[in-house]
Write a protein that holds these residues in place. Structure first.
Motif, short mmCIF file in Angstrom:
data_model
loop_
_atom_site.label_atom_id
_atom_site.label_comp_id
_atom_site.label_asym_id
_atom_site.label_seq_id
_atom_site.Cartn_x
_atom_site.Cartn_y
_atom_site.Cartn_z
N LYS A 129 0.76 -1.27 0.01
CA LYS A 129 -0.06 0.07 -0.21
C LYS A 129 0.85 1.34 -0.02
CE LYS A 129 -4.04 -2.19 2.25
NZ LYS A 129 -4.71 -2.12 3.50
N ILE A 130 1.95 1.14 0.53
CA ILE A 130 2.84 2.31 0.83
C ILE A 130 3.55 2.64 -0.66
CG2 ILE A 130 5.21 3.31 1.63
CD1 ILE A 130 4.21 1.99 4.27
N ASN A 131 3.93 1.43 -1.08
CA ASN A 131 4.51 1.31 -2.64
C ASN A 131 3.52 1.99 -3.62
OD1 ASN A 131 6.92 0.57 -1.60
ND2 ASN A 131 6.45 -1.43 -2.10
N ASN A 132 2.41 1.85 -3.52
CA ASN A 132 1.25 2.18 -4.20
C ASN A 132 0.76 3.57 -3.79
OD1 ASN A 132 1.29 -0.01 -5.72
ND2 ASN A 132 -0.19 -1.18 -4.51
N ASN A 133 1.33 4.08 -3.07
CA ASN A 133 1.18 5.74 -2.29
C ASN A 133 -0.25 5.76 -1.98
OD1 ASN A 133 3.50 6.66 -3.57
ND2 ASN A 133 2.91 6.40 -5.42
N GLU A 134 -0.79 4.57 -1.06
CA GLU A 134 -2.02 4.83 -0.39
C GLU A 134 -1.69 5.37 1.01
OE1 GLU A 134 -4.37 1.26 0.08
OE2 GLU A 134 -3.66 0.36 -1.99
N ARG A 135 -2.53 6.30 1.33
CA ARG A 135 -2.48 7.23 2.53
C ARG A 135 -2.69 6.10 3.78
NH1 ARG A 135 0.87 11.34 2.24
NH2 ARG A 135 -0.40 12.40 3.75
N ILE A 136 -1.87 5.58 4.31
CA ILE A 136 -2.03 4.90 5.61
C ILE A 136 -1.05 5.14 6.41
CG2 ILE A 136 -2.98 3.08 3.91
CD1 ILE A 136 -0.32 1.44 4.39
N LYS A 137 -1.55 4.85 7.81
CA LYS A 137 -0.60 4.83 8.94
C LYS A 137 -0.23 3.31 9.30
CE LYS A 137 -2.60 8.93 10.89
NZ LYS A 137 -3.10 9.47 12.27
N PRO A 138 1.00 3.04 9.06
CA PRO A 138 1.38 1.79 9.15
C PRO A 138 1.44 1.25 10.75
CG PRO A 138 3.23 3.31 7.95
CD PRO A 138 2.25 4.05 8.48
N GLU A 139 1.32 -0.05 10.88
CA GLU A 139 1.39 -0.75 12.06
C GLU A 139 2.56 -0.38 12.92
OE1 GLU A 139 -0.71 -3.26 9.43
OE2 GLU A 139 1.27 -2.01 9.34
N PRO A 140 2.62 -0.38 14.24
CA PRO A 140 3.76 -0.30 15.01
C PRO A 140 4.98 -1.30 14.85
CG PRO A 140 1.85 -0.13 16.69
CD PRO A 140 1.15 -0.50 15.23
#
Length: 333
Positions: free
Chosen positions: A75-86
């Motif tokens: 998702k990060i590589n696809n530029n989705e705006r997410i907050k990653p898990e700890p």
């Protein structure tokens, strides 16, 4: 009345004793991150944790695997705006620290370079200086930053790949889980990265072999360069001697230097790192394969918390060994 109470107490003791199963060693294995894993542990009550381990590995796969389109890293590589898990951030932050220490020899943005040279899941490209320069433009850990608990990329075409640290981190996570379950003796191995504590089923300290570099052997060589004892340590090994190809008469190894964009050309054949956690050992083993012998020795000397064993090609073509003084105590002579 006293007789009844005594009888009840005696029966309770009997049932309690029967319910406590004896400890025994359990062997689990399977696949994660495109490779095999092996977990061996002395379960204090004889319980098999395979189901729980599988669930945890599936969860980690959904965080770190670039093969999973819905994973956090994808998702990060696809530029989705997410907050990653700890857990993702723990691995990311350690990655950044080791990138700083190794001056970018370890770099989680180098995945596209590795793929382009034919050592990843994508088709190999016909490499030119123009392609290398375009890849360098989207490579560099210093082009990443954290803003509002999100990972921001300087260039949206940048891709993250934690394969050189996530296996080690996952070994750490599984070993922590086993410890929480009361296991005092265990060994966790994923794709050659290992965490061990205590003793094996024969009552001996866990021993891991370091293979002799042999590029003629398709499978892992049975010839061992050294045997290493791991009473309570993590170990990771990286090498170039099996994963390479020859094109137009030139040999290309799978270790890519993120700074130059080209496969490394130096004498190091294998790097083994011992550390208190496998995440650290995994990342440093990769970085040292990029840096080469002299720079790796220099960095290892500055960080006594890691212990190193390097195999390299001598000037006469024969394999030579360098090991740090603090590694010697782990060798079986």
């Amino acid at each position: 009345m006293k007789l009844k109470l005594l009888l009840f107490f005696s029966l309770a003791v009997v049932f309690s004793s029967c319910s406590e199963a004896p400890s025994k060693y359990i062997y689990n294995q399977g696949f994660i991150y495109g490779t095999m894993y092996h977990v061996v542990y002395e379960s204090p009550n004889g319980k098999d944790f395979q189901e729980e381990i599988t669930k945890k590995l599936n969860d980690y796969n959904q965080i770190f695997s670039t093969y999973e389109p819905t994973s956090t890293i994808s998702k990060i590589n696809n530029n989705e705006r997410i907050k990653p898990e700890p857990l993702f951030m723990d691995c990311y932050n350690r990655s950044m620290e080791i990138s700083e220490i190794t001056n970018g020899a370890f770099d989680i943005t180098a995945g596209p370079m590795v793929n382009a040279w034919g050592f990843g899941p994508e088709d190999k490209k016909k490499m030119t200086q123009e392609i290398v320069d375009s890849l360098k433009a989207i490579t560099g850990y210093e082009k990443l930053k954290i803003e509002n608990n999100r990972i921001e990329k300087e260039n949206p075409n940048m891709k993250l790949d934690m394969s050189a640290i996530a296996k080690g981190f996952t070994c750490d996570l599984l070993s922590n889980y086993l410890a929480e379950k009361g296991c005092e003796n265990y060994m966790v191995e994923i794709g050659g990265e290992v965490v061990a504590k205590g003793k094996n089923e024969k009552g001996r300290v866990w021993t891991i072999g370091i293979s002799k570099p042999d590029e003629t052997s398709f499978f892992a060589s049975n010839d061992l360069q050294a045997k290493v004892q791991l009473p309570e340590n993590a170990l990771a090994t990286s090498g170039n001697y099996r994963n390479f190809y020859v094109e137009d008469g030139k040999r290309y190894a799978h270790t890519i230097d993120p700074k130059t964009g080209y496969p490394v050309q130096h004498s190091l054949l294998s790097t083994t790192v011992l550390a208190n956690n496998c995440m650290t050992a995994d990342a440093f083993a990769t970085a040292f394969m990029v840096l080469g012998l002299e720079k790796s020795i220099e960095i290892a000397a500055q960080h006594p918390e890691i212990k190193v064993y390097f195999i390299y090609a001598g000037e006469d073509g024969e394999n030579q060994v360098y090991l740090s003084d603090n590694f010697k105590e782990h060798l079986i002579k």
